[in-house]
Scaffold this active site. Structure first.
Site, PDB file in Angstrom:
ATOM      1  N   MET A  27      75.406  13.320  80.132  1.00 18.29           N
ATOM      2  CA  MET A  27      76.241  14.182  80.977  1.00 18.29           C
ATOM      3  C   MET A  27      76.157  13.706  82.428  1.00 18.29           C
ATOM      4  SD  MET A  27      76.285  17.949  79.346  1.00 18.29           S
ATOM      5  CE  MET A  27      74.777  18.552  80.074  1.00 18.29           C
ATOM      6  N   HIS A  52      69.043   9.636  85.673  1.00 16.92           N
ATOM      7  CA  HIS A  52      67.706   9.402  86.224  1.00 16.92           C
ATOM      8  C   HIS A  52      67.048   8.304  85.394  1.00 16.92           C
ATOM      9  CE1 HIS A  52      66.502  11.750  82.768  1.00 16.92           C
ATOM     10  NE2 HIS A  52      67.155  12.810  83.207  1.00 16.92           N
ATOM     11  N   HIS A  90      67.463   8.301  81.555  1.00 18.76           N
ATOM     12  CA  HIS A  90      68.724   7.781  81.007  1.00 18.76           C
ATOM     13  C   HIS A  90      68.743   6.242  81.057  1.00 18.76           C
ATOM     14  CE1 HIS A  90      70.203  11.830  82.560  1.00 18.76           C
ATOM     15  NE2 HIS A  90      70.592  11.855  81.310  1.00 18.76           N
ATOM     16  N   ASP A 144      77.519   7.100  91.624  1.00 14.49           N
ATOM     17  CA  ASP A 144      76.131   6.646  91.589  1.00 14.49           C
ATOM     18  C   ASP A 144      75.709   6.280  90.158  1.00 14.49           C
ATOM     19  OD1 ASP A 144      73.564   6.219  92.910  1.00 14.49           O
ATOM     20  OD2 ASP A 144      72.909   7.881  91.623  1.00 14.49           O
ATOM     21  N   ASP A 145      76.153   7.065  89.174  1.00 14.50           N
ATOM     22  CA  ASP A 145      75.844   6.766  87.766  1.00 14.50           C
ATOM     23  C   ASP A 145      76.380   5.377  87.406  1.00 14.50           C
ATOM     24  OD1 ASP A 145      74.833   9.336  87.613  1.00 14.50           O
ATOM     25  OD2 ASP A 145      76.582  10.170  86.587  1.00 14.50           O
ATOM     26  N   GLN A 193      74.327   2.538  88.867  1.00 16.49           N
ATOM     27  CA  GLN A 193      73.058   2.315  88.153  1.00 16.49           C
ATOM     28  C   GLN A 193      73.285   1.622  86.808  1.00 16.49           C
ATOM     29  OE1 GLN A 193      69.942   5.337  88.004  1.00 16.49           O
ATOM     30  NE2 GLN A 193      71.340   6.743  89.004  1.00 16.49           N
ATOM     31  N   LYS A 223      63.167  14.260  74.649  1.00 16.94           N
ATOM     32  CA  LYS A 223      62.922  15.476  75.443  1.00 16.94           C
ATOM     33  C   LYS A 223      63.692  16.653  74.844  1.00 16.94           C
ATOM     34  CE  LYS A 223      64.774  16.542  79.368  1.00 16.94           C
ATOM     35  NZ  LYS A 223      65.222  17.936  79.456  1.00 16.94           N
ATOM     36  N   SER A 278      64.396  15.166  84.064  1.00 13.69           N
ATOM     37  CA  SER A 278      65.558  15.956  83.654  1.00 13.69           C
ATOM     38  C   SER A 278      66.472  16.127  84.854  1.00 13.69           C
ATOM     39  CB  SER A 278      65.080  17.336  83.180  1.00 13.69           C
ATOM     40  OG  SER A 278      66.173  18.238  83.137  1.00 13.69           O
ATOM     41  N   SER A 279      67.770  16.148  84.590  1.00  8.29           N
ATOM     42  CA  SER A 279      68.707  16.389  85.683  1.00  8.29           C
ATOM     43  C   SER A 279      68.432  17.749  86.317  1.00  8.29           C
ATOM     44  CB  SER A 279      70.143  16.363  85.169  1.00  8.29           C
ATOM     45  OG  SER A 279      70.415  15.091  84.624  1.00  8.29           O
ATOM     46  N   ARG A 280      67.949  18.697  85.508  1.00  8.36           N
ATOM     47  CA  ARG A 280      67.738  20.053  86.032  1.00  8.36           C
ATOM     48  C   ARG A 280      66.494  20.153  86.906  1.00  8.36           C
ATOM     49  NH1 ARG A 280      70.453  21.540  80.846  1.00  8.36           N
ATOM     50  NH2 ARG A 280      72.402  22.550  81.477  1.00  8.36           N
TER      51      ARG A 280
HETATM   52  O1  PAF Z   1      71.829  15.411  76.067  1.00  6.23           O
HETATM   53  C1  PAF Z   1      72.892  15.473  76.696  1.00  6.23           C
HETATM   54  O2  PAF Z   1      73.002  15.008  77.836  1.00  6.23           O
HETATM   55  C2  PAF Z   1      74.099  16.147  76.045  1.00  6.23           C
HETATM   56  O3  PAF Z   1      73.726  17.239  75.284  1.00  6.23           O
HETATM   57  C3  PAF Z   1      74.963  15.164  75.224  1.00  6.23           C
HETATM   58  C4  PAF Z   1      74.204  14.610  74.036  1.00  6.23           C
HETATM   59  C5  PAF Z   1      75.435  14.031  76.113  1.00  6.23           C
HETATM   60  C6  PAF Z   1      76.192  15.898  74.676  1.00  6.23           C
HETATM   61  O4  PAF Z   1      76.968  16.417  75.691  1.00  6.23           O
END
Ligand code: PAF
Length: 280
Positions: free
Chosen positions: A30, A34, A37, A77-78, A81, A151, A187-189
């Site tokens: 999504m 970071h 990913h 930015d994504d 990277q 995660k 995590s993005s959050r």
């Molecule tokens: O893990 C995520 O970032 C999302 O749930 C995914 C797998 C890209 C689906 O939108």
């Protein structure tokens, strides 16, 4: 790296690789990338000569009071990277491209047995949204292999079941969680945390680790272990959502013994809902 925004462009690109007999690895995301990913995409590059990543903030996996509108969108930015690590194609569709009809009129994919527990208990539509968008992305990219971070353990198990039940010819690979030096899962959050909350956040991993050690040492009263863990999280300033010991491969309650276990937790810290899990 090429960035494409339409399904037609994506399919045309993948078709040229297929004609050349090249395997394709896929990492759905999504965005707001970071190191976790980037690690996934690097592992993908080891598995196939061609790699595709998607960046799409999927509206169907967010509940009405969740953070869809405010979810960080950082496509430029994504892309920078991903280009730097040699990704071949970034697929960044619009919502209209992915969901051309009103959402409530569209076909959806559900994985009922695994979607109502743990995160699914407090996020009732979440895994249907994930299963639907991942199925659509699989049909668009048609990868040989797709990689998901451990995660989101429940998500990984849901995807494995989806692929088995719907006969997608795709190998699903789980990639171990990337952590900060103090144990906090990337995590993005994490970006929602204040400085004070960031200092508290590693308590989640420390609590999982302590629980895993006690299970390894032979403790079998899982309910008591979970209650104590939730109390520790609350004392540190979290609002625990769940803390549970489950069978790793199907998320069922462990029937006997201490084999094939995973400890999974979700807890709110300020406006961030953090999730993490650990193998025993
Ligand atoms: O893990 C995520 O970032 C999302 O749930 C995914 C797998 C890209 C689906 O939108």
């Amino acid at each position: 790296m090429r960035t494409v925004h339409t399904i037609a462009e994506l399919r045309a690109q993948v078709a040229t690789w297929r004609r050349a007999g090249e395997r394709v690895a896929f990492v759905p995301t999504m965005g707001n990338l970071h190191r976790g990913h980037i690690h996934l995409v690097e592992r993908a590059r080891e598995r196939a000569p061609r790699t595709v990543a998607s960046v799409f903030v999927n509206p169907t996996q967010f509940g009405p009071n969740e953070d869809y509108a405010g979810y960080p969108r950082t496509l430029e930015d994504d892309a920078r990277q991903l280009a730097a690590i040699g990704l071949d194609v970034l697929f960044a569709p619009t919502v209209a491209e992915m969901y051309p009809r009103p959402l409530d009129e569209m076909t959806q994919v559900a994985v009922p047995e695994l979607s109502g527990v743990l995160c699914g208990a407090s996020r009732p539509i979440h895994f249907r949204g994930v299963a639907t968008v991942v199925s659509k992305l699989f049909n668009m990219v048609q990868p040989d292999v797709a990689l998901f971070g451990e995660k989101d353990w429940q998500q990984l198990i849901v995807i494995r079941r989806l692929v088995a039940d719907l006969d997608f010819p795709i190998e699903i690979v789980g990639v171990p969680t990337v952590r900060e030096a103090d144990g906090l899962a990337l995590s993005s959050r994490n970006g929602y945390l204040t400085a004070e909350e960031r200092a508290i956040a590693p308590v989640l991993y420390a609590t999982l680790t302590a629980c895993a050690e006690r299970v390894r040492a032979g403790e079998r009263d899982y309910e008591r272990l979970a209650d104590e863990a939730k109390a520790r999280l609350s004392a540190a300033g979290f609002r625990p959502d769940y803390f549970e010991i489950r069978r790793a491969h199907d998320l069922r309650l462990p029937a006997d013994g201490g084999a094939d276990l995973r400890i999974l937790a979700a807890a709110w810290l300020g406006r961030a809902r953090l999730i993490d899990n650990l193998a025993v």
